[in-house]
Each structure stands twice: as C-alpha cells, then as structure tokens.
Motif scaffolding. Sequence first.
Motif, PDB file in Angstrom:
ATOM      1  N   GLY A 177       0.807  -1.208   0.000  1.00  0.00           N
ATOM      2  CA  GLY A 177       0.000   0.000   0.000  1.00  0.00           C
ATOM      3  C   GLY A 177       0.847   1.268   0.000  1.00  0.00           C
ATOM      4  N   VAL A 178       0.226   2.370  -0.405  1.00  0.00           N
ATOM      5  CA  VAL A 178       0.923   3.665  -0.485  1.00  0.00           C
ATOM      6  C   VAL A 178       0.628   4.454   0.786  1.00  0.00           C
ATOM      7  CG1 VAL A 178       1.148   5.831  -1.743  1.00  0.00           C
ATOM      8  CG2 VAL A 178       0.768   3.692  -2.989  1.00  0.00           C
ATOM      9  N   PRO A 179       1.646   4.835   1.563  1.00  0.00           N
ATOM     10  CA  PRO A 179       1.396   5.624   2.780  1.00  0.00           C
ATOM     11  C   PRO A 179       0.835   6.996   2.423  1.00  0.00           C
ATOM     12  CG  PRO A 179       3.745   5.549   2.295  1.00  0.00           C
ATOM     13  CD  PRO A 179       3.091   4.602   1.342  1.00  0.00           C
ATOM     14  N   ALA A 180      -0.204   7.420   3.156  1.00  0.00           N
ATOM     15  CA  ALA A 180      -0.835   8.710   2.892  1.00  0.00           C
ATOM     16  C   ALA A 180      -0.232   9.827   3.739  1.00  0.00           C
ATOM     17  CB  ALA A 180      -2.341   8.624   3.140  1.00  0.00           C
ATOM     18  N   THR A 181       0.336   9.469   4.890  1.00  0.00           N
ATOM     19  CA  THR A 181       0.956  10.451   5.784  1.00  0.00           C
ATOM     20  C   THR A 181       2.262   9.868   6.318  1.00  0.00           C
ATOM     21  OG1 THR A 181      -0.038   9.641   7.843  1.00  0.00           O
ATOM     22  CG2 THR A 181      -1.339  11.199   6.516  1.00  0.00           C
ATOM     23  N   ARG A 183       3.127   9.412   9.287  1.00  0.00           N
ATOM     24  CA  ARG A 183       2.871   8.533  10.430  1.00  0.00           C
ATOM     25  C   ARG A 183       2.572   7.103   9.989  1.00  0.00           C
ATOM     26  NH1 ARG A 183       3.030  11.474  14.861  1.00  0.00           N
ATOM     27  NH2 ARG A 183       2.460  13.688  14.797  1.00  0.00           N
ATOM     28  N   GLU A 184       2.054   6.941   8.796  1.00  0.00           N
ATOM     29  CA  GLU A 184       1.748   5.603   8.293  1.00  0.00           C
ATOM     30  C   GLU A 184       3.006   4.816   7.941  1.00  0.00           C
ATOM     31  OE1 GLU A 184      -1.191   5.495   5.229  1.00  0.00           O
ATOM     32  OE2 GLU A 184      -2.575   6.821   6.313  1.00  0.00           O
ATOM     33  N   LEU A 185       4.165   5.468   7.948  1.00  0.00           N
ATOM     34  CA  LEU A 185       5.417   4.759   7.663  1.00  0.00           C
ATOM     35  C   LEU A 185       5.737   3.733   8.751  1.00  0.00           C
ATOM     36  CD1 LEU A 185       7.610   7.755   6.432  1.00  0.00           C
ATOM     37  CD2 LEU A 185       6.714   5.889   5.032  1.00  0.00           C
ATOM     38  N   ALA A 186       5.114   3.865   9.904  1.00  0.00           N
ATOM     39  CA  ALA A 186       5.347   2.910  10.994  1.00  0.00           C
ATOM     40  C   ALA A 186       4.919   1.499  10.589  1.00  0.00           C
ATOM     41  CB  ALA A 186       4.600   3.345  12.247  1.00  0.00           C
ATOM     42  N   ALA A 187       4.021   1.403   9.613  1.00  0.00           N
ATOM     43  CA  ALA A 187       3.554   0.097   9.161  1.00  0.00           C
ATOM     44  C   ALA A 187       4.356  -0.419   7.967  1.00  0.00           C
ATOM     45  CB  ALA A 187       2.063   0.183   8.798  1.00  0.00           C
ATOM     46  N   HIS A 188       5.395   0.274   7.596  1.00  0.00           N
ATOM     47  CA  HIS A 188       6.184  -0.098   6.419  1.00  0.00           C
ATOM     48  C   HIS A 188       7.619  -0.460   6.801  1.00  0.00           C
ATOM     49  CE1 HIS A 188       3.451   1.004   3.058  1.00  0.00           C
ATOM     50  NE2 HIS A 188       2.887   1.758   3.993  1.00  0.00           N
ATOM     51  N   SER A 189       8.284  -1.152   5.893  1.00  0.00           N
ATOM     52  CA  SER A 189       9.710  -1.448   6.029  1.00  0.00           C
ATOM     53  C   SER A 189      10.492  -0.254   5.505  1.00  0.00           C
ATOM     54  CB  SER A 189      10.073  -2.702   5.231  1.00  0.00           C
ATOM     55  OG  SER A 189      11.478  -2.907   5.233  1.00  0.00           O
ATOM     56  N   CYS A 190      11.065   0.505   6.412  1.00  0.00           N
ATOM     57  CA  CYS A 190      11.814   1.714   6.051  1.00  0.00           C
ATOM     58  C   CYS A 190      13.310   1.411   6.147  1.00  0.00           C
ATOM     59  CB  CYS A 190      11.440   2.869   6.976  1.00  0.00           C
ATOM     60  SG  CYS A 190       9.694   3.348   6.867  1.00  0.00           S
ATOM     61  N   LEU A 191      13.980   1.444   5.036  1.00  0.00           N
ATOM     62  CA  LEU A 191      15.391   1.068   4.958  1.00  0.00           C
ATOM     63  C   LEU A 191      16.252   2.214   5.480  1.00  0.00           C
ATOM     64  CD1 LEU A 191      15.218  -0.561   1.408  1.00  0.00           C
ATOM     65  CD2 LEU A 191      14.696  -1.574   3.641  1.00  0.00           C
ATOM     66  N   GLY A 192      17.040   1.967   6.518  1.00  0.00           N
ATOM     67  CA  GLY A 192      17.723   3.037   7.242  1.00  0.00           C
ATOM     68  C   GLY A 192      19.146   3.299   6.799  1.00  0.00           C
ATOM     69  N   LEU A 193      19.512   4.574   6.789  1.00  0.00           N
ATOM     70  CA  LEU A 193      20.887   4.984   6.490  1.00  0.00           C
ATOM     71  C   LEU A 193      21.638   5.177   7.796  1.00  0.00           C
ATOM     72  CD1 LEU A 193      22.911   5.853   4.250  1.00  0.00           C
ATOM     73  CD2 LEU A 193      22.122   8.205   4.621  1.00  0.00           C
ATOM     74  N   LYS A 194      22.701   4.414   7.990  1.00  0.00           N
ATOM     75  CA  LYS A 194      23.483   4.490   9.221  1.00  0.00           C
ATOM     76  C   LYS A 194      24.457   5.664   9.153  1.00  0.00           C
ATOM     77  CE  LYS A 194      26.187   1.593  12.344  1.00  0.00           C
ATOM     78  NZ  LYS A 194      26.770   0.254  12.571  1.00  0.00           N
ATOM     79  N   LEU A 195      24.468   6.474  10.189  1.00  0.00           N
ATOM     80  CA  LEU A 195      25.346   7.638  10.240  1.00  0.00           C
ATOM     81  C   LEU A 195      26.750   7.227  10.664  1.00  0.00           C
ATOM     82  CD1 LEU A 195      22.903  10.111  12.003  1.00  0.00           C
ATOM     83  CD2 LEU A 195      23.474  10.044   9.577  1.00  0.00           C
TER      84      LEU A 195
END
Length: 294
Positions: A177-181, A183-195
């Motif tokens: 699904g496409v996040p609308a806001t 805040r909806e990213l909490a339900a998605h796999s967000c690939l993180g950039l390590k600092l």
Amino acid sequence: MPNFNELAAFAAVVREGSFTRAAAQLGVTPSALSHGVRHLEKRLGLTLLHRSTRSVAPTEAGQRLYTTVAPRLDDITQELSALIEQSDEVAGTVRINAPDYAVQTLIWARLSPLLSAHPRLRLEVCSEDRFTDIVAARYDLGVRLGGDVAQDMIAARIGPDMVMAVAGSPAYLALQGVPATPRELAAHSCLGLKLPTHDNLLAWEFKAATGKTMQVLPAGKLVSNEPKTLIRAACDGHGLVWLPTSLMEEELSHGQLQVVLDEHAISYEGYHLYYAARRVSPSMKVVIDALRNP
C-alpha cells in the motif's frame, strides 16, 4: 644535526598520534615515515617515541622536543606559505574535506581540469560524511550542506537545494500500500541509512500539516551506510528509502522506484564551500574559483 624534514615528520607523528595518519597528511608511506623518525632518534641518540601495535606516544624527551620544535615548524611553514603567496604561481597542496556524495556529483568534475591546467598543483580530497573540524584537521577547504556550516567561516553556495523523497518499487507499493501520511510509515519497512557518528540512524524528516518539521525513525529489513545499497534494496522490493531525489534519478526515470508522500517532502540548503583563511594562496584561489563557478 637533524634536518627540517625529519623534525617535521616527527612532529606530524606526535600531533596525529599515528604513523598512518601522519603519513597520509605528509603524502609518504608509513614505513618511510617510520624510517625517518628512527633516523632522527639515531642522530640524537634518544628514544623519542613509545611505539605499540595500537598507538604512538612521545617519550619524555620526545615531548620536550615536540613542545620546543612544533611551534617553530609552524612559523617556518607559515613564512614559506607567505612567500609563495607573494608570487602568482599555482603550486603546492590544497586539502579538501567533503561528503562522498558531493565529491561524486559536484566537486570532482570541477576540480579535474585544474590538474591539467596547473602541473604543480596537488589536490588532496578526503571523502567522509562525518562532521570534521577543518581547522583542527588542517584542511584548507570544506564542503557541507549550508545549514551545517559554522557561522565564523567564509562560505559560498556551490550546489542547488537538496530535495528529499520517500520512494519504493511499484511491486512493494502494490503489495504493502501507499502511505498517505508520514505517520503511516510505521507500518512499512523503512530502509535506514546508518550515520558515521554516534552509531545511529538518520531520522526521516517531513513537513507536517502544521507547517513544522516532523521526524520518523526508520525501522525495516535493512540498515546500511551506503545509499546505493539502500536504493538497490528498494528496487528489489524490500522497503522504502528516504534519500535525495538526485541520488535516485536513474531509478525514478526508469520506473524502478516511485515517489510517495511528495506533499510532505522537505528540502535542505545546498552544498556550500567554506574555509577559515582570510588570506588565500594562489592555489587555494583557483580551487575556490573552480568550485564556485563551474
């Protein structure tokens, strides 16, 4: 009696606390630098450095020599630089510290012609994403996003604003699904950039409905310190990425990735060149001019 090069080599090792770092600064090999310092010790009949596999530290005699000699070496170097600046010849080394992304997309294309145009010019370009004190690290020039440049530096913009975007593959968005806001990213796999500092992840920033900035900490299947790795993972359907649009141009143009949450996208002030010196050498001037006026 010891010569200038031996004393300068010794001072660099003590200042950096490492043969490897001192050698990189002086443009020689660590073994050659070690040989030079041992030759100095032999000349003086003194042990100047305590050496171990992990560190280098001055002995009591070495610290006394460093305290006496280092300021005088700096004075000599400054006087020599002043003499060179009185001429119009472009010669010597200009040291630059910049993020790898800026080097690849902006800096190198502007610097490359200088090496052919000025045979006696030597450039030392250090690519790193951590925040570096260019004065303490003895860099002549630095490049950072405009908002990250200290107020007491001389600075000039050399790149456009950096537009950030969340993107994912069509297959991932069709399945999850496409996040609308944001805040909806909490339900998605967000690939993180390590600092590179503090061992943490880059927080994703967005424009909230109130006009303020909000942050989302990514949580997903992959963390990497290399943006291209995250882009490949997103293209393979493993999650969403938050990166500059300019870094994903090819994937976006070919339909491998699609931008979402566009109305919440945030921009950062573009890359700036900055430096502390109020008086610059001819070599620094040609580098500054090339970076400011591509």
